[in-house]
Design an enzyme around this catalytic site. Structure first.
Site, mmCIF file in Angstrom:
data_model
loop_
_atom_site.group_PDB
_atom_site.id
_atom_site.type_symbol
_atom_site.label_atom_id
_atom_site.label_comp_id
_atom_site.label_asym_id
_atom_site.label_seq_id
_atom_site.Cartn_x
_atom_site.Cartn_y
_atom_site.Cartn_z
ATOM 1 N N HIS A 48 0.952 -1.169 -0.052
ATOM 2 C CA HIS A 48 -0.015 0.128 0.064
ATOM 3 C C HIS A 48 0.863 1.298 0.155
ATOM 4 O O HIS A 48 2.114 1.227 0.142
ATOM 5 C CB HIS A 48 -0.907 0.062 1.201
ATOM 6 C CG HIS A 48 -0.115 0.186 2.542
ATOM 7 N ND1 HIS A 48 0.295 -1.004 3.259
ATOM 8 C CD2 HIS A 48 0.050 1.170 3.343
ATOM 9 C CE1 HIS A 48 1.067 -0.641 4.323
ATOM 10 N NE2 HIS A 48 0.896 0.746 4.403
ATOM 11 N N LYS A 256 29.464 35.879 21.534
ATOM 12 C CA LYS A 256 30.593 35.200 20.891
ATOM 13 C C LYS A 256 31.327 35.069 22.075
ATOM 14 O O LYS A 256 32.216 35.840 22.645
ATOM 15 C CB LYS A 256 31.250 36.024 19.911
ATOM 16 C CG LYS A 256 32.641 35.328 19.197
ATOM 17 C CD LYS A 256 33.218 36.106 18.310
ATOM 18 C CE LYS A 256 34.440 35.334 17.832
ATOM 19 N NZ LYS A 256 35.360 34.673 18.575
ATOM 20 N N ASP A 258 34.391 33.696 24.633
ATOM 21 C CA ASP A 258 35.601 33.715 24.501
ATOM 22 C C ASP A 258 36.268 32.462 25.251
ATOM 23 O O ASP A 258 36.566 32.549 26.404
ATOM 24 C CB ASP A 258 36.421 34.896 25.122
ATOM 25 C CG ASP A 258 38.047 35.111 24.675
ATOM 26 O OD1 ASP A 258 38.428 34.439 23.965
ATOM 27 O OD2 ASP A 258 38.355 35.960 25.368
ATOM 28 N N GLU A 394 33.484 40.246 23.347
ATOM 29 C CA GLU A 394 34.256 40.089 22.416
ATOM 30 C C GLU A 394 33.646 40.323 20.838
ATOM 31 O O GLU A 394 34.236 41.127 20.059
ATOM 32 C CB GLU A 394 35.005 38.798 22.273
ATOM 33 C CG GLU A 394 35.929 38.562 20.994
ATOM 34 C CD GLU A 394 36.192 37.278 21.012
ATOM 35 O OE1 GLU A 394 37.017 36.944 19.814
ATOM 36 O OE2 GLU A 394 36.008 36.259 21.626
ATOM 37 N N ASP A 711 18.713 34.165 -11.820
ATOM 38 C CA ASP A 711 19.272 33.005 -10.976
ATOM 39 C C ASP A 711 17.814 32.598 -10.179
ATOM 40 O O ASP A 711 17.453 33.198 -9.557
ATOM 41 C CB ASP A 711 20.453 33.699 -9.989
ATOM 42 C CG ASP A 711 20.813 32.555 -8.968
ATOM 43 O OD1 ASP A 711 20.546 31.345 -9.198
ATOM 44 O OD2 ASP A 711 21.496 32.851 -8.049
ATOM 45 N N GLY A 747 25.406 24.653 -9.954
ATOM 46 C CA GLY A 747 26.296 23.572 -9.026
ATOM 47 C C GLY A 747 25.783 23.548 -7.675
ATOM 48 O O GLY A 747 26.562 23.084 -6.885
ATOM 49 N N LYS A 749 21.727 24.554 -5.885
ATOM 50 C CA LYS A 749 20.298 23.897 -5.926
ATOM 51 C C LYS A 749 19.463 24.549 -7.257
ATOM 52 O O LYS A 749 18.455 23.784 -7.425
ATOM 53 C CB LYS A 749 19.632 24.328 -4.764
ATOM 54 C CG LYS A 749 20.031 23.970 -3.484
ATOM 55 C CD LYS A 749 19.825 22.471 -3.242
ATOM 56 C CE LYS A 749 20.205 21.626 -2.096
ATOM 57 N NZ LYS A 749 20.014 20.506 -2.012
ATOM 58 N N HIS A 752 20.810 28.864 -13.652
ATOM 59 C CA HIS A 752 21.164 30.142 -14.299
ATOM 60 C C HIS A 752 20.445 30.578 -15.537
ATOM 61 O O HIS A 752 20.710 29.601 -16.456
ATOM 62 C CB HIS A 752 22.508 30.460 -14.183
ATOM 63 C CG HIS A 752 23.000 30.697 -12.858
ATOM 64 N ND1 HIS A 752 24.470 30.524 -12.503
ATOM 65 C CD2 HIS A 752 22.499 30.661 -11.480
ATOM 66 C CE1 HIS A 752 24.592 30.660 -11.245
ATOM 67 N NE2 HIS A 752 23.342 30.838 -10.587
ATOM 68 N N ARG A 818 32.495 24.816 -7.590
ATOM 69 C CA ARG A 818 31.734 25.424 -6.527
ATOM 70 C C ARG A 818 32.215 25.090 -5.238
ATOM 71 O O ARG A 818 32.679 23.838 -5.126
ATOM 72 C CB ARG A 818 30.180 25.029 -6.543
ATOM 73 C CG ARG A 818 29.456 25.565 -7.648
ATOM 74 C CD ARG A 818 29.698 27.058 -8.177
ATOM 75 N NE ARG A 818 29.293 27.991 -7.175
ATOM 76 C CZ ARG A 818 28.101 28.455 -6.972
ATOM 77 N NH1 ARG A 818 26.919 28.250 -7.690
ATOM 78 N NH2 ARG A 818 27.901 29.590 -6.049
#
Length: 882
Positions: A48, A256, A258, A394, A711, A747, A749, A752, A818
């Site tokens: 099925h 960020k 440290d 930082e 694109d 190259g 997804k 062009h 790429r």
């Protein structure tokens, strides 16, 4: 009160079956995302089809005994069964004997569904209507609940094809017979049930299936991938790309930290804490490991940073080093910010906000302050750096909303620093002056591709007395007579310097880089033992424009097969014999390739020398696309998974044989570049270049573009079939306008579409026309296309990116590699090939040359720069000509 066990979980023993378990975490929000569907072909007691629609964080499921029909007269019975977890959408494998639904399962079709009206209301009413965009099924459909009762309490529904152009008569065509194979693995199932063990990958072949032999012969049978597998023993972390200003778009920002990046692995209850370089540091973090163990997680990978906080509550890297050295685990806080795997489920393809939500929920249940969740900032993206700096941090880490987890450096994660700060190799020191002890200043260097260690300046501040003494004691045994730098310093620069073996790495904060590559206003932070000197390079911040289009690689989980047509075998000079440990330079087209053995793509195992040979071999095909055009380079000195930066100007980079253009072409900047020979192609590869991007004009008439590009960039959830159809629709519109167009794979997804032009219109006019064209197509088919950038506008659609048609913008060149796993290539194709293309990344450096040898004609034969944008064209788009 415990959450009741779902029917799905109650029916399954996950110690035996390889089907995905429910995570118990918060269901992903469908807001701003396309809804997915999947149809499993299930060879259980009876063959099925399981039809599943994503709704409210689960897969609503119906068992369809005969499978879907494209004929509206064939109303297929659909028995409503229990909801399945979203992770089931990618499941293929064998359900063992004795388990519910024992038998083989393949993904027969998948894609997205677009509900007509409110799907919650229509589902409740029993009258679901929707559009499917799948690899096999398209068009409008309906699921209608009936008043019939089947066995037990299962609701009986009907799956009906609505009347539209996708309709096919059932007397003439049966899609389940014509297309029996999996859209994932190409395998088929059918004709009874074979015994199955846990994690078994045994699959009946097409030859054993009772389905028509003609249909079965279309694709050779292969073994299907099983469902959930054992977690990987090793997992590289996702790394962030340095940028100079916050980009537009939807981003999540965090501190960020440290500290030391730590990946935590839990397998069979054992907790191991591992650095980004793969070193096990569990014994240094016993309390943190115990805290993770007490969370009682199944097999999982957690991602975070070990830090020590000062009195102000801010990360203190020097204090962290001290805590590590003396074993004060109780002073260390482990901030967690991602969860690639959780309780046996692979979450890497889920959006970052969903992974973080699951992690936050987990940490909310425990009270150990040694484990904390890295929360997001609430400031706007324009104020984010100022906010971080005002707190004496930082910098910040930004993560693109909706992005997946990639074990590589990715522009989907970015870092912005309050001050410039990076690691340097310590190559020498000077004598102390006055009352100072130890040393005066440190001489610093970075590795430059093809040039070795290059001088980067000095640092003489930031040290306390203990640091001066400790560092001096470490440097004394390393003293040597000769300078380790590749280029001698001037006598003034080298006066009084004690050279040392270049093995120590120090982190330094500084104000700026000079044009000569020297840092200014520097202060020493600390020694870094977590990064080898060989990996220290000049970190170039990228601009938001550089990262506008994110890379979206999905590395194959299977090991790539050995390339039978490797570019390294195409045109190797006699001197190009390469062993695995060969450290010598190799001559390719007259250019010496250093570090030829360096692996630049772990997925394929390809080396730097392979890339150089590819560009040497492809010269006759790629050079016409580079001829007389300014070129921009995407440089990846450490390979696909390392730091990447985009370079439009020559600056100090000395690429062998590259041509520097007239400085008047781009006033205020270093010279633009051109690649006009095989030697320059290979020279670019030698300097770490993987991608080549070109302007839309030649430099002799730089203000007059000679083509424009559309694109076509799809939502990740869309099936490849949608990409082919979108390309065909775009070409049809251009045909109606009388414009000849050519196509190539990106190259990645998308695709062009290139329209050649006579050099008559300027940049503003060409961009305006491309924009009008994109808006016209999206207005005609709003359910398929959008001309507005941003992930929220692209849900379930294809973005027609016309923004590349501006002065200074660029598009990846035809036949360029790429910088993505597998090293795919952007390849021109003929129109009559389009329907047979399987993926935009179908060709790579190992197989594209084989394709070219088989071509009977250039796919772009007839390409001429003679077309003009006329007033009637503007009129047909509903726009007044400028």
């Amino acid at each position: 009160m415990a959450k009741p066990v779902s029917e799905y979980t109650r029916k399954r023993n996950f110690d035996i079956t390889s089907e995905p378990a429910e995570t118990g975490g918060k269901a992903r929000s469908s807001k701003g995302k396309a809804l997915t569907f999947v149809i499993h072909k299930h060879d259980a007691r009876n063959l099925h089809y399981d039809f599943r629609l994503e709704l409210d964080g689960t897969l609503k499921s119906w068992a369809v005994p005969k499978g879907p029909s494209l004929d509206p007269k064939n109303k297929r019975l659909a028995v409503h069964v229990e909801d399945h977890p979203l992770g089931y959408g990618s499941f293929e494998g064998s359900i063992p004997e004795g388990q519910y639904g024992a038998g083989d399962v393949i993904v027969w079709d998948r894609g997205i569904w677009q509900p007509h009206g409110d799907p919650r209301e229509t589902y409740k009413e029993g009258k679901l209507k929707f559009t499917l965009i799948g690899e096999k099924l398209t068009g409008d459909w309906a699921l209608v609940r009936t008043h019939l009762r089947g066995s037990g309490d299962k609701e009986q529904w009907l799956l009906i094809k609505e009347k539209d152009e996708a309709v096919r008569s059932g007397d003439e065509y049966d899609i389940v017979v014509d297309k029996p194979e999996s859209v994932v693995s190409g395998t088929t199932v059918g004709g009874g049930r074979a015994p199955a063990k846990k994690n078994s990958r045994t699959r009946k072949t097409a030859a054993s299936s009772p389905e028509p032999q003609a249909a079965a012969a279309k694709k050779p049978a292969r073994k299907a991938a099983a469902g959930n597998k054992r977690l990987p023993d090793k997992l590289a972390p996702q790394l962030a790309t340095l940028v100079d200003t916050p980009p537009e778009g939807d981003w999540l920002y965090e501190i960020k930290f440290d500290g030391y990046r730590i990946m935590t692995r839990i397998i069979d209850g054992e907790v191991r804490m591992i650095t980004r370089n793969g070193h096990d540091r569990t014994e240094r973090l016993p309390l943190q490991a115990k805290a993770v163990s007490e969370m009682n997680l199944g097999d999982s990978w957690l991602d975070g940073e070990a830090v020590v906080l000062n009195d102000a509550g801010l990360p203190d890297f020097q204090a962290l080093q001290n805590a590590f050295e003396i074993g004060r685990s109780k002073d260390i806080v482990y901030y967690l910010f991602d969860v690639p795997f959780l309780n046996g489920e692979d979450l890497r393809e889920k959006p970052v906000e969903d992974r973080r939500a699951a992690l936050k929920k987990l940490l909310g249940k425990q009270k150990n302050r040694l484990l904390r969740f890295s929360d997001a900032f609430s400031a706007s993206h324009r104020d984010i750096v100022e906010s971080a700096c005002s707190l004496s941090l930082e910098g910040v880490i930004g993560k693109r909303a909706g992005s997946v987890y990639q074990s590589r450096r990715s522009p989907d994660w970015i870092k912005l620093k309050c001050k410039l700060r990076q690691e340097f190799v310590i190559v020498g020191f000077t004598k102390p002056q006055g009352t100072r002890s130890g040393f005066g200043a440190l001489l610093l260097a970075v590795n430059e591709e093809g040039a070795g260690l290059v001088y980067a300046g000095r640092v003489g501040t930031g040290f306390n007395q203990k640091m001066l003494g400790d560092l001096f004691e470490q440097m004394k045994p390393l003293e040597q007579d000769a300078s380790p730098l590749s280029k001698k310093l001037t006598s003034a620069q080298a006066r009084g310097v004690h050279w040392i073996e270049p093995t120590l790495v120090g982190e330094v904060e500084f104000g700026e880089w000079t044009r000569e590559g020297i840092i200014r206003h520097s202060a020493f932070i600390a020694l870094r033992s977590d990064k080898p000197a060989s990996e220290v390079v000049h970190e170039y911040p990228r601009t938001p424009k550089d990262i506008k289009a994110p890379f979206k690689p999905k590395a194959s989980k299977a090991k790539a097969e050995p390339a039978q047509d490797s570019p390294a075998r195409e045109k190797k000079p006699a001197s190009s014999k390469r062993g695995a440990q060969d450290k010598d330079k190799i001559d390719v087209a007259g250019v010496l390739i250093s570090h030829p053995e360096r692996v630049i793509d772990r997925q394929s195992g390809l080396h730097k020398i392979d890339l150089a040979h590819y560009y040497e071999s492809i010269g006759d095909w790629i050079l016409p696309h580079l001829d007389h055009r300014p070129v921009a380079l995407l440089r990846c000195p450490e390979g696909v998974e390392g730091e990447q930066f985009f370079q439009k100007h020559s600056e100090r980079l000395a690429i062998p044989n590259i041509k520097q253009l007239d400085p008047k072409l781009d006033p205020g900047h270093a010279r633009l570049m051109e690649i006009d020979s095989v030697q320059a192609l290979v020279g670019a590869a030698q300097m770490g270049t993987i991608e080549l991007h070109t302007w839309g004009s030649t430099y002799d008439q730089i203000e007059l573009p000679d083509h424009f590009v559309l694109d076509l960039d799809p939502d990740e959830a869309l099936p490849w079939r949608s990409m082919i159809e979108a390309t065909q629709m775009t070409l049809a519109v251009l045909d109606e306008l009388g414009l000849d167009a050519y196509i190539k794979t990106s190259g990645g997804k998308g695709m062009h579409v290139i329209v050649p032009l006579a050099r008559k219109a300027d940049w503003d006019a060409v961009k305006a026309f491309a924009k009008a064209l994109a808006q016209f197509i999206s207005a005609q088919l709003p359910e398929r296309f959008t001309a507005t950038s941003g992930p929220k506008n692209r849900v379930g659609k294809i973005f027609i990116d016309y923004l590349r048609n501006t002065r200074g913008a660029s598009t990846v060149a035809a036949y360029s590699v790429r910088a993505r796993p597998g090293l795919p290539v952007s390849v021109p194709i003929a129109r009559d090939e389009l329907a047979s293309v399987k993926s935009s990344a179908q060709w790579n450096i190992s197989n594209v040359l084989k394709r070219l040898r088989k071509l009977k004609a250039d796919p772009w034969a007839g390409y001429k720069n003679t077309q003009r944008i006329t007033k009637p064209m503007w009129k047909r788009l509903g726009v007044k000509a400028p």
